[in-house]
Design a protein around this motif. Sequence first.
Motif, PDB file in Angstrom:
ATOM      1  N   ARG A   1      67.123 -21.989 117.108  1.00 34.67           N
ATOM      2  CA  ARG A   1      66.635 -22.894 118.151  1.00 34.67           C
ATOM      3  C   ARG A   1      65.948 -22.097 119.260  1.00 34.67           C
ATOM      4  NH1 ARG A   1      70.655 -27.386 120.274  1.00 34.67           N
ATOM      5  NH2 ARG A   1      70.312 -28.024 118.132  1.00 34.67           N
ATOM      6  N   GLU A   2      66.569 -20.988 119.642  1.00 35.51           N
ATOM      7  CA  GLU A   2      65.995 -20.135 120.685  1.00 35.51           C
ATOM      8  C   GLU A   2      64.690 -19.512 120.204  1.00 35.51           C
ATOM      9  OE1 GLU A   2      65.302 -18.496 124.254  1.00 35.51           O
ATOM     10  OE2 GLU A   2      66.865 -19.950 123.786  1.00 35.51           O
ATOM     11  N   GLU A   3      64.665 -19.117 118.927  1.00 35.81           N
ATOM     12  CA  GLU A   3      63.440 -18.546 118.370  1.00 35.81           C
ATOM     13  C   GLU A   3      62.293 -19.561 118.447  1.00 35.81           C
ATOM     14  OE1 GLU A   3      61.752 -16.500 114.264  1.00 35.81           O
ATOM     15  OE2 GLU A   3      63.486 -17.829 114.152  1.00 35.81           O
ATOM     16  N   LEU A   4      62.580 -20.819 118.118  1.00 36.01           N
ATOM     17  CA  LEU A   4      61.526 -21.842 118.196  1.00 36.01           C
ATOM     18  C   LEU A   4      61.077 -22.059 119.638  1.00 36.01           C
ATOM     19  CD1 LEU A   4      62.725 -24.509 115.594  1.00 36.01           C
ATOM     20  CD2 LEU A   4      60.947 -22.772 115.342  1.00 36.01           C
ATOM     21  N   ARG A   5      62.012 -22.004 120.581  1.00 32.83           N
ATOM     22  CA  ARG A   5      61.632 -22.140 122.002  1.00 32.83           C
ATOM     23  C   ARG A   5      60.668 -21.023 122.404  1.00 32.83           C
ATOM     24  NH1 ARG A   5      67.484 -23.234 123.306  1.00 32.83           N
ATOM     25  NH2 ARG A   5      67.589 -25.484 123.400  1.00 32.83           N
ATOM     26  N   VAL A   6      61.009 -19.799 122.004  1.00 33.67           N
ATOM     27  CA  VAL A   6      60.156 -18.657 122.337  1.00 33.67           C
ATOM     28  C   VAL A   6      58.790 -18.806 121.673  1.00 33.67           C
ATOM     29  CG1 VAL A   6      59.890 -16.155 122.003  1.00 33.67           C
ATOM     30  CG2 VAL A   6      62.086 -17.089 122.752  1.00 33.67           C
ATOM     31  N   LEU A   7      58.784 -19.203 120.413  1.00 28.68           N
ATOM     32  CA  LEU A   7      57.516 -19.374 119.699  1.00 28.68           C
ATOM     33  C   LEU A   7      56.652 -20.437 120.371  1.00 28.68           C
ATOM     34  CD1 LEU A   7      58.715 -19.153 115.987  1.00 28.68           C
ATOM     35  CD2 LEU A   7      57.284 -17.504 117.209  1.00 28.68           C
ATOM     36  N   LEU A   8      57.254 -21.552 120.763  1.00 25.44           N
ATOM     37  CA  LEU A   8      56.476 -22.608 121.429  1.00 25.44           C
ATOM     38  C   LEU A   8      55.917 -22.127 122.765  1.00 25.44           C
ATOM     39  CD1 LEU A   8      58.487 -25.844 120.619  1.00 25.44           C
ATOM     40  CD2 LEU A   8      56.096 -25.398 120.084  1.00 25.44           C
ATOM     41  N   SER A   9      56.695 -21.348 123.494  1.00 30.07           N
ATOM     42  CA  SER A   9      56.181 -20.847 124.774  1.00 30.07           C
ATOM     43  C   SER A   9      55.022 -19.873 124.540  1.00 30.07           C
ATOM     44  CB  SER A   9      57.288 -20.197 125.593  1.00 30.07           C
ATOM     45  OG  SER A   9      57.780 -19.051 124.954  1.00 30.07           O
ATOM     46  N   ARG A  10      55.092 -19.087 123.460  1.00 26.92           N
ATOM     47  CA  ARG A  10      53.996 -18.183 123.134  1.00 26.92           C
ATOM     48  C   ARG A  10      52.781 -18.957 122.617  1.00 26.92           C
ATOM     49  NH1 ARG A  10      56.555 -13.965 119.324  1.00 26.92           N
ATOM     50  NH2 ARG A  10      54.356 -13.499 118.967  1.00 26.92           N
ATOM     51  N   VAL A  11      53.014 -20.024 121.873  1.00 28.20           N
ATOM     52  CA  VAL A  11      51.904 -20.863 121.407  1.00 28.20           C
ATOM     53  C   VAL A  11      51.202 -21.494 122.600  1.00 28.20           C
ATOM     54  CG1 VAL A  11      51.323 -22.969 120.124  1.00 28.20           C
ATOM     55  CG2 VAL A  11      52.856 -21.282 119.109  1.00 28.20           C
ATOM     56  N   ALA A  12      51.966 -21.875 123.614  1.00 33.46           N
ATOM     57  CA  ALA A  12      51.376 -22.446 124.828  1.00 33.46           C
ATOM     58  C   ALA A  12      50.423 -21.457 125.493  1.00 33.46           C
ATOM     59  CB  ALA A  12      52.474 -22.851 125.803  1.00 33.46           C
ATOM     60  N   LEU A  13      50.631 -20.165 125.236  1.00 32.93           N
ATOM     61  CA  LEU A  13      49.747 -19.126 125.772  1.00 32.93           C
ATOM     62  C   LEU A  13      48.654 -18.743 124.775  1.00 32.93           C
ATOM     63  CD1 LEU A  13      52.534 -16.881 127.349  1.00 32.93           C
ATOM     64  CD2 LEU A  13      51.014 -18.495 128.536  1.00 32.93           C
ATOM     65  N   SER A  14      48.471 -19.572 123.737  1.00 40.88           N
ATOM     66  CA  SER A  14      47.440 -19.393 122.700  1.00 40.88           C
ATOM     67  C   SER A  14      47.674 -18.164 121.831  1.00 40.88           C
ATOM     68  CB  SER A  14      46.046 -19.334 123.322  1.00 40.88           C
ATOM     69  OG  SER A  14      45.768 -20.510 124.031  1.00 40.88           O
ATOM     70  N   ASP A  15      48.928 -17.879 121.534  1.00 41.79           N
ATOM     71  CA  ASP A  15      49.293 -16.761 120.666  1.00 41.79           C
ATOM     72  C   ASP A  15      49.239 -17.235 119.216  1.00 41.79           C
ATOM     73  OD1 ASP A  15      50.605 -14.845 119.106  1.00 41.79           O
ATOM     74  OD2 ASP A  15      52.044 -14.343 120.699  1.00 41.79           O
ATOM     75  N   ARG A  16      48.215 -16.783 118.496  1.00 44.03           N
ATOM     76  CA  ARG A  16      48.009 -17.219 117.115  1.00 44.03           C
ATOM     77  C   ARG A  16      49.115 -16.721 116.180  1.00 44.03           C
ATOM     78  NH1 ARG A  16      42.955 -19.407 116.064  1.00 44.03           N
ATOM     79  NH2 ARG A  16      41.504 -19.221 117.798  1.00 44.03           N
ATOM     80  N   THR A  17      49.603 -15.531 116.405  1.00 39.97           N
ATOM     81  CA  THR A  17      50.678 -14.996 115.569  1.00 39.97           C
ATOM     82  C   THR A  17      51.937 -15.843 115.719  1.00 39.97           C
ATOM     83  OG1 THR A  17      49.753 -12.783 115.851  1.00 39.97           O
ATOM     84  CG2 THR A  17      52.016 -12.927 115.040  1.00 39.97           C
ATOM     85  N   ALA A  18      52.241 -16.220 116.941  1.00 30.78           N
ATOM     86  CA  ALA A  18      53.400 -17.084 117.187  1.00 30.78           C
ATOM     87  C   ALA A  18      53.193 -18.440 116.521  1.00 30.78           C
ATOM     88  CB  ALA A  18      53.625 -17.270 118.687  1.00 30.78           C
ATOM     89  N   PHE A  19      51.968 -18.937 116.536  1.00 35.78           N
ATOM     90  CA  PHE A  19      51.669 -20.221 115.906  1.00 35.78           C
ATOM     91  C   PHE A  19      51.883 -20.142 114.390  1.00 35.78           C
ATOM     92  CE2 PHE A  19      50.065 -24.383 115.808  1.00 35.78           C
ATOM     93  CZ  PHE A  19      49.205 -24.509 114.736  1.00 35.78           C
ATOM     94  N   GLU A  20      51.435 -19.048 113.773  1.00 36.99           N
ATOM     95  CA  GLU A  20      51.651 -18.868 112.336  1.00 36.99           C
ATOM     96  C   GLU A  20      53.144 -18.817 112.010  1.00 36.99           C
ATOM     97  OE1 GLU A  20      47.720 -16.060 111.719  1.00 36.99           O
ATOM     98  OE2 GLU A  20      49.560 -15.513 110.698  1.00 36.99           O
ATOM     99  N   THR A  21      53.893 -18.097 112.824  1.00 34.25           N
ATOM    100  CA  THR A  21      55.334 -17.994 112.607  1.00 34.25           C
ATOM    101  C   THR A  21      55.997 -19.352 112.793  1.00 34.25           C
ATOM    102  OG1 THR A  21      55.273 -15.713 113.409  1.00 34.25           O
ATOM    103  CG2 THR A  21      57.435 -16.769 113.289  1.00 34.25           C
ATOM    104  N   LEU A  22      55.570 -20.082 113.829  1.00 33.20           N
ATOM    105  CA  LEU A  22      56.109 -21.430 114.063  1.00 33.20           C
ATOM    106  C   LEU A  22      55.826 -22.319 112.856  1.00 33.20           C
ATOM    107  CD1 LEU A  22      57.406 -23.435 116.145  1.00 33.20           C
ATOM    108  CD2 LEU A  22      55.053 -24.063 116.730  1.00 33.20           C
ATOM    109  N   TYR A  23      54.627 -22.252 112.329  1.00 32.54           N
ATOM    110  CA  TYR A  23      54.264 -23.036 111.152  1.00 32.54           C
ATOM    111  C   TYR A  23      55.160 -22.671 109.967  1.00 32.54           C
ATOM    112  CZ  TYR A  23      51.615 -25.013 107.319  1.00 32.54           C
ATOM    113  OH  TYR A  23      51.261 -25.723 106.211  1.00 32.54           O
TER     114      TYR A  23
END
Length: 180
Positions: free
Chosen positions: A4-26
């Motif tokens: 759950r915490e990992e997804l929170r971090v990934l979403l916050s990084r996606v909000a900053l337009s982090d493509r790597t975080a978006f791929e991981t979130l996907y």
Amino acid sequence: MDPREELRVLLSRVALSDRTAFETLYDRTSAKLFGVVIRLLRDRHEAEDVIQEVYVKVWQRASSFSAQQASPMTWLIAIARNHAIDKLRVKKRPHEDIDDNHTLADAAPGPEKAAIASDEFDRMRTCLGELPEDRSLAVQGAYLDGQSYQELADRFAVPLNTMRTWLRRSLLKLRECLEA
């Protein structure tokens, strides 16, 4: 790190337009969201299109996610579910007057098709029952509930590759059982 915490971090990084975080979130969430969407739409191709649109929305709206209001997965599922429901609403035809329709057909399957479907369901349930309980639950989790391999591995406390092996071997046994 807690999923759950990992997804929170990934979403916050996606909000900053982090493509790597978006791929991981996907990678971490697409199987679950696909399961939700396909259950509503009952059409694989439409579900794939909707999932693509959902992730575009996630990319655009990640900054609106609030960890105080919902868990990351709940937020993602809400977006997917709402988008799928919107798709269903668009598909509905406008209301037709019943007096103008001279050929009303019952949409339910006929007795023969219902009997065949019931028999196939019983065979599948019997074959699932022949698997060890943990394997049966894992197959149902993956293919009926849309859980990811990682979620199942965590649930059953086994390594990810072990879960993949369980599912592959279980599907082979199911196929053998159903073909017998």
